[in-house]
Design an enzyme around this catalytic site. Sequence first.
Site, short mmCIF file in Angstrom:
data_model
loop_
_atom_site.label_atom_id
_atom_site.label_comp_id
_atom_site.label_asym_id
_atom_site.label_seq_id
_atom_site.Cartn_x
_atom_site.Cartn_y
_atom_site.Cartn_z
N HIS A 1 -110.92 -55.29 16.84
CA HIS A 1 -111.19 -55.95 17.83
C HIS A 1 -110.22 -55.73 18.99
O HIS A 1 -109.11 -56.25 19.45
CB HIS A 1 -110.93 -57.63 17.70
CG HIS A 1 -109.74 -57.91 16.88
ND1 HIS A 1 -108.48 -57.74 17.13
CD2 HIS A 1 -109.66 -58.89 15.84
CE1 HIS A 1 -107.67 -58.14 15.91
NE2 HIS A 1 -108.52 -58.93 15.37
N ARG B 1 -98.24 -46.39 32.47
CA ARG B 1 -97.24 -45.36 31.80
C ARG B 1 -97.37 -45.46 30.43
O ARG B 1 -96.76 -44.45 29.50
CB ARG B 1 -95.98 -45.60 32.51
CG ARG B 1 -95.74 -44.95 33.93
CD ARG B 1 -94.49 -44.87 34.40
NE ARG B 1 -93.85 -46.26 34.45
CZ ARG B 1 -93.81 -47.07 35.48
NH1 ARG B 1 -94.50 -46.82 36.47
NH2 ARG B 1 -93.14 -48.32 35.19
N GLY C 1 -104.51 -58.35 19.51
CA GLY C 1 -103.87 -58.01 18.18
C GLY C 1 -103.00 -56.43 18.47
O GLY C 1 -102.83 -55.88 17.42
N ASP D 1 -116.00 -61.92 14.69
CA ASP D 1 -114.64 -62.27 14.26
C ASP D 1 -114.76 -63.68 13.93
O ASP D 1 -113.69 -64.58 14.19
CB ASP D 1 -113.60 -61.98 14.88
CG ASP D 1 -112.18 -62.14 14.41
OD1 ASP D 1 -112.18 -62.12 13.02
OD2 ASP D 1 -111.28 -62.14 15.08
N HIS E 1 -111.77 -64.09 24.49
CA HIS E 1 -111.08 -62.77 23.94
C HIS E 1 -110.85 -61.72 24.75
O HIS E 1 -109.49 -61.27 24.89
CB HIS E 1 -111.39 -62.42 22.65
CG HIS E 1 -111.29 -63.16 21.34
ND1 HIS E 1 -111.77 -64.39 21.06
CD2 HIS E 1 -110.26 -63.02 20.39
CE1 HIS E 1 -111.65 -64.85 19.95
NE2 HIS E 1 -110.76 -64.00 19.47
#
Length: 394
Positions: free
Chosen positions: A229, A240, A233, A286, A264
């Site tokens: 996903h 940078r 997470g 999910d 999400h």
Amino acid sequence: MAATATVIHSARLLTGHEEIADAWVLLSDGIITARGSGSGWRDALAAVPGGGAEPAIDVVDAAGLTLLPGFIDMHCHGAAGVAYDDPDQAEIERALALHRSHGTTRSVLSLVTAPVDALVTQVAHIAELTGQGLGVLGSHLEGPFLADEFRGAHDPTMLCSADAASIDRLVAAGAGTLRQVTLAPELDGGMAAIERFVAAGVIVAVGHTATDYAGARAAFAAGASVLTHAFNGMRGIHHRAPGPVVAAMAEPQVTLELINDGVHVHPDVVAMAFAGAPGRVALITDAMAATGCSDGPYLLGSLEVDVLDGVARLAGGGSIAGSTLTLDRALLHAVQGCGVPEQQAVAALTSVPARALGLADRFGDLAVGYAADAVLVDVDFTVISVWADGARAV
């Protein structure tokens, strides 16, 4: 007497690589045995043994509708009030049926973090379900080899590093059906775990990880081939410090999972992912037990979850805890909400996950010789009918 074959005709056929007007396909013996366009379906029917006898042949007029390959969900935890760590086969079948009614004909059953002993038992149970005609492709371990900092809705008391003995026990329990494992490569033994799982034929996904761009590139070089996903997470994209998402985009063999529920990941970021990794985005759900159910309290593994307005979060307003998404909604949102071209969006829940799982020769397309998995939808991608292994499921 059940139909022995099905012909679907006058449809707009749409896959991840082609679009055919006025198309037809013939489903028999669990596979696609013929296809074409125009009125050729009548001749194909005549060649089927018993083709003139009803109801041996189910003839479906799909004029005005679109025929898609069956959807493949490579990351899903349950539905209909059921989690896939439930040992009751009837309950698991109920969850699978909910997703099948939304077009998903093949599923990898995902398990959340638990003690290794419990996961061994759960993986072995899913191994028994695989190959029983339920559309189960195997299991996915999302944990326990995850980083605490990015654990999301995983029990912190059960997180651990991967060791050789645990890996071997889990692989043995799967008996060839442990399809995928998500892990944080920066944990002690993480890189060795990638190599050990891959050597055993298990797909390794980088996820729930604190690793940076260089660490993710190293994990992919070691054999990991999926990003769990994407954007969730893990570290985000910084100009940078590009992080694991950009690392995955840079690796042509890596598939990026996306939960496209409008919660999400922002729609513009979804579009960016499709542009940055063309042909390598897999839409997943999910989905957890609350999928297809009303708002209220639920469990995700050992953790309490509250679902409000269809959004699942850890009790008390914590991290997002999976989703209540189905793949037909993910497809609709990709096209109408994110501006993803239809063919690319269809590929993202058919041919892309099939390729990521090493199953592109059997699933994810409507070509002759492929599994007879098909989904008939209207102009808004509302599911009208579903066939799995040639049998009408919806």
